[in-house]
Design a protein around this motif. Structure first.
Motif, PDB file in Angstrom:
ATOM      1  N   LEU A  93      88.297  17.883  92.609  1.00  0.00           N
ATOM      2  CA  LEU A  93      88.535  18.914  93.611  1.00  0.00           C
ATOM      3  C   LEU A  93      88.580  18.285  95.000  1.00  0.00           C
ATOM      4  O   LEU A  93      87.671  17.539  95.375  1.00  0.00           O
ATOM      5  CB  LEU A  93      87.424  19.968  93.564  1.00  0.00           C
ATOM      6  N   GLU A  94      89.625  18.587  95.748  1.00  0.00           N
ATOM      7  CA  GLU A  94      89.804  18.038  97.093  1.00  0.00           C
ATOM      8  C   GLU A  94      90.099  19.170  98.073  1.00  0.00           C
ATOM      9  O   GLU A  94      90.990  19.993  97.836  1.00  0.00           O
ATOM     10  CB  GLU A  94      90.955  17.030  97.098  1.00  0.00           C
TER      11      GLU A  94
ATOM     12  N   ARG B  75      79.884  25.705  97.731  1.00  0.00           N
ATOM     13  CA  ARG B  75      78.548  25.948  97.182  1.00  0.00           C
ATOM     14  C   ARG B  75      78.447  25.373  95.780  1.00  0.00           C
ATOM     15  O   ARG B  75      79.400  25.428  94.997  1.00  0.00           O
ATOM     16  CB  ARG B  75      78.261  27.455  97.157  1.00  0.00           C
ATOM     17  N   ILE B  76      77.277  24.803  95.472  1.00  0.00           N
ATOM     18  CA  ILE B  76      77.003  24.260  94.143  1.00  0.00           C
ATOM     19  C   ILE B  76      75.660  24.798  93.665  1.00  0.00           C
ATOM     20  O   ILE B  76      74.648  24.687  94.363  1.00  0.00           O
ATOM     21  CB  ILE B  76      76.965  22.716  94.142  1.00  0.00           C
ATOM     22  N   GLU B  77      75.650  25.387  92.468  1.00  0.00           N
ATOM     23  CA  GLU B  77      74.410  25.797  91.815  1.00  0.00           C
ATOM     24  C   GLU B  77      74.178  24.838  90.654  1.00  0.00           C
ATOM     25  O   GLU B  77      75.073  24.627  89.834  1.00  0.00           O
ATOM     26  CB  GLU B  77      74.523  27.230  91.296  1.00  0.00           C
ATOM     27  N   HIS B  78      72.988  24.280  90.575  1.00  0.00           N
ATOM     28  CA  HIS B  78      72.766  23.274  89.522  1.00  0.00           C
ATOM     29  C   HIS B  78      71.386  23.375  88.894  1.00  0.00           C
ATOM     30  O   HIS B  78      70.858  22.408  88.355  1.00  0.00           O
ATOM     31  CB  HIS B  78      72.971  21.860  90.097  1.00  0.00           C
TER      32      HIS B  78
ATOM     33  N   HIS C 298      81.644  26.549  93.570  1.00  0.00           N
ATOM     34  CA  HIS C 298      82.321  27.731  94.100  1.00  0.00           C
ATOM     35  C   HIS C 298      83.105  27.386  95.361  1.00  0.00           C
ATOM     36  O   HIS C 298      82.734  26.489  96.127  1.00  0.00           O
ATOM     37  CB  HIS C 298      81.299  28.824  94.436  1.00  0.00           C
ATOM     38  N   GLY C 299      84.184  28.123  95.579  1.00  0.00           N
ATOM     39  CA  GLY C 299      84.992  28.019  96.791  1.00  0.00           C
ATOM     40  C   GLY C 299      85.893  29.219  96.889  1.00  0.00           C
ATOM     41  O   GLY C 299      85.874  30.096  96.010  1.00  0.00           O
ATOM     42  N   ASP C 300      86.714  29.269  97.925  1.00  0.00           N
ATOM     43  CA  ASP C 300      87.650  30.390  98.087  1.00  0.00           C
ATOM     44  C   ASP C 300      88.621  30.483  96.919  1.00  0.00           C
ATOM     45  O   ASP C 300      89.190  31.543  96.657  1.00  0.00           O
ATOM     46  CB  ASP C 300      88.442  30.235  99.395  1.00  0.00           C
ATOM     47  N   TRP C 301      88.832  29.369  96.237  1.00  0.00           N
ATOM     48  CA  TRP C 301      89.761  29.319  95.106  1.00  0.00           C
ATOM     49  C   TRP C 301      89.169  29.895  93.823  1.00  0.00           C
ATOM     50  O   TRP C 301      89.870  30.094  92.829  1.00  0.00           O
ATOM     51  CB  TRP C 301      90.157  27.861  94.854  1.00  0.00           C
TER      52      TRP C 301
ATOM     53  N   MET D 254      73.655  24.227  98.554  1.00  0.00           N
ATOM     54  CA  MET D 254      73.189  23.906  97.205  1.00  0.00           C
ATOM     55  C   MET D 254      72.024  24.801  96.796  1.00  0.00           C
ATOM     56  O   MET D 254      71.137  25.096  97.603  1.00  0.00           O
ATOM     57  CB  MET D 254      72.760  22.448  97.118  1.00  0.00           C
ATOM     58  N   THR D 255      72.046  25.218  95.544  1.00  0.00           N
ATOM     59  CA  THR D 255      70.953  25.969  94.946  1.00  0.00           C
ATOM     60  C   THR D 255      70.565  25.283  93.627  1.00  0.00           C
ATOM     61  O   THR D 255      71.410  25.138  92.749  1.00  0.00           O
ATOM     62  CB  THR D 255      71.368  27.423  94.652  1.00  0.00           C
ATOM     63  N   PRO D 256      69.305  24.811  93.501  1.00  0.00           N
ATOM     64  CA  PRO D 256      68.240  24.851  94.503  1.00  0.00           C
ATOM     65  C   PRO D 256      68.540  23.921  95.672  1.00  0.00           C
ATOM     66  O   PRO D 256      69.325  22.986  95.548  1.00  0.00           O
ATOM     67  CB  PRO D 256      67.010  24.387  93.723  1.00  0.00           C
ATOM     68  N   ALA D 257      67.912  24.188  96.810  1.00  0.00           N
ATOM     69  CA  ALA D 257      68.140  23.372  97.999  1.00  0.00           C
ATOM     70  C   ALA D 257      67.665  21.947  97.760  1.00  0.00           C
ATOM     71  O   ALA D 257      66.718  21.704  96.998  1.00  0.00           O
ATOM     72  CB  ALA D 257      67.390  23.973  99.183  1.00  0.00           C
TER      73      ALA D 257
END
Length: 453
Positions: free
Chosen positions: A33-34, A230-233, A241-244, A266-269
């Motif tokens: 992803l770019e 945003r990244i949930e891990h 996640h993104g607008d796409w 990021m979640t968790p921070a």
């Protein structure tokens, strides 16, 4: 939701290299992803309008940069040596605008004793490099003591010759792109490497061609215009996640500089120590200007195109004229730290592109004549408002490596870290470092997959 075994965030050279290594090893599904409209990151073309037949400016490599050179060979990207005609002279321009020819970038009025002492000091630095752990400099003997020292402090403890100090500081500023009073001695030793190069001509290649061929090879696995916000891990899988939209993945390679990674929600921070690393990550800003002329006219004057200005605009230039074209090209580098430091400049030039261009052309025409004032094209890489970094070099201040070094490559759950800033020294901050960091992150993912097979 679409799922991939591995998602790579960032399609710069390190992210594309990670995808290349994963696919070579048989990874089933890899998505890159770019956020930008095109791949390449900091290795991509600057976007300068170029005359027909003139390729983008080169980037440089050493003969020891095996990962980069082997990848270029596999993709049929030409690599050649930067031309060197011993009949041509370099120029130094002093603070009064006077110019003198020089073959060694040394002040011509330096005494033989100062030049000899210069070799002695640089020899001492080279010997100190021999005791450095280049994979993890913070584990070297006396690491904390060396990291607490500035380079200027170390130099002044070894000589009281002001002419020598100025000479060596200038040479080290060229190598590190930051003044000696802002750099950790431990970082400098790691940056110079076990056998500091002396007088070796660099190799050059077209990095834009390299990334375009990597991008073509990646095909549909590469998705541009996909900025990850945003990244949930926290669970079994990571969610990006993104607008796409959104993607899930078993493993994530974040192939962006630490300073850019701090913009990811990021979640968790991240742990506080990791967040401090990202927020305090140092970067040096160098204005890189590509100036194309109808021909390399300076050669007709017996000049190499390598110019060293002591008055700050620019700090230095190099002749990067394409071998397959009659046009000439100078690449100028202007440092943006204050005028009080060696090679420093008026910092306001970074805020005023028109003023920088005018001063640059005025300086060049002052030593090369009126032809220098009328280029075919000129493109400046200046700080801008995009959310993506452009600086490669990250000279580290005292204390930074020993505090944050152990965190640079440490995984966080399913997240692995690439980008040249995470590479081992001395290729950290180079094109080879970008490739090797991508390979290393890919190998970490492959090892994790194998351990659960």
């Amino acid at each position: 939701m679409e799922h991939s075994d591995v998602v790579i965030v960032g399609a710069g050279l390190s992210g594309l290299a990670a995808a290349w290594r994963l696919r070579e090893a048989g990874a089933r599904s890899v998505v890159v992803l770019e956020g930008r409209p095109a791949a390449g990151g900091r290795a991509a073309a600057s976007g300068a309008p170029l005359p027909d037949g003139v390729p983008p400016a080169s980037m440089y490599a050493r003969r020891t940069d095996r990962d980069l050179l082997d990848l270029a060979s596999a993709l049929d990207v030409p690599v050649d040596e930067l031309p060197d005609d011993p009949a041509l002279s370099d120029l130094r321009i002093d603070e009064d605008g006077e110019s003198e020819a020089s073959d060694e970038h040394m002040p011509l009025d330096s005494s033989w004793w100062t030049l000899l002492r210069n070799e002695w000091i640089l020899g001492r630095i080279a010997r100190r490099c021999e005791g450095i752990d280049f994979a993890e400099p913070w584990r070297s003997a006396n690491a904390e003591k060396l990291d607490a020292l500035t380079v200027r402090g170390w130099l002044r403890s070894h000589t009281s010759d002001p002419e020598l100090l100025e000479l060596v500081e200038e040479q080290l500023t060229l190598a590190a792109a930051l003044p000696a009073d802002r750099i950790s001695m431990l970082w400098l030793l790691a940056h110079l490497g076990p056998t500091p190069a002396r007088g070796e001509r660099p190799l050059r290649l077209d990095p834009d061609l390299l990334v375009r061929r990597l991008a073509a090879w990646a095909g549909d696995d590469l998705r541009t215009g996909h900025h990850v916000s945003r990244i949930e891990h926290g669970g079994e899988r990571a969610l990006l996640h993104g607008d796409w939209g959104s993607l899930s993945a078993d493993h994530v390679v974040i192939a962006v500089p630490p300073s850019d990674a701090d913009r990811l929600d990021m979640t968790p921070a991240p742990a506080p120590s990791r967040r401090r690393l990202q927020r305090q990550w140092p970067q040096t800003e160098v204005i890189r200007t590509e100036i194309v002329y109808w021909r390399p006219f300076w050669r007709g004057f017996g000049l190499s195109g390598e110019l060293h200005f002591d008055d700050g605009i620019p700090a230095w230039t190099i002749d990067d004229s394409p071998s397959e074209s009659s046009q000439g090209r100078l690449v100028a580098h202007t440092y943006t730290f204050g005028e009080a430091d060696p090679l420093g400049a008026d910092q306001s030039i970074a805020d005023d592109p028109d003023r920088h261009r005018a001063l640059l052309l005025d300086n060049l025409s002052g030593v090369l004549g009126p032809l220098a004032a009328d280029p075919v094209s000129l493109h400046q890489t200046l700080p801008d408002s995009t959310p993506y970094s452009r600086a490669y070099q990250s000279p580290m201040p005292p204390g930074f490596l020993t505090e944050f070094g152990p965190l640079m490559r440490a995984p966080v759950g399913p997240l692995r870290w690439a980008a040249t800033e995470t590479a081992v020294f001395p290729c950290n901050g180079t094109l080879n470092g970008a490739v090797s960091s991508g390979y290393r992150a890919a190998e970490e993912v492959l090892a994790e997959v194998a351990s659960h097979a």
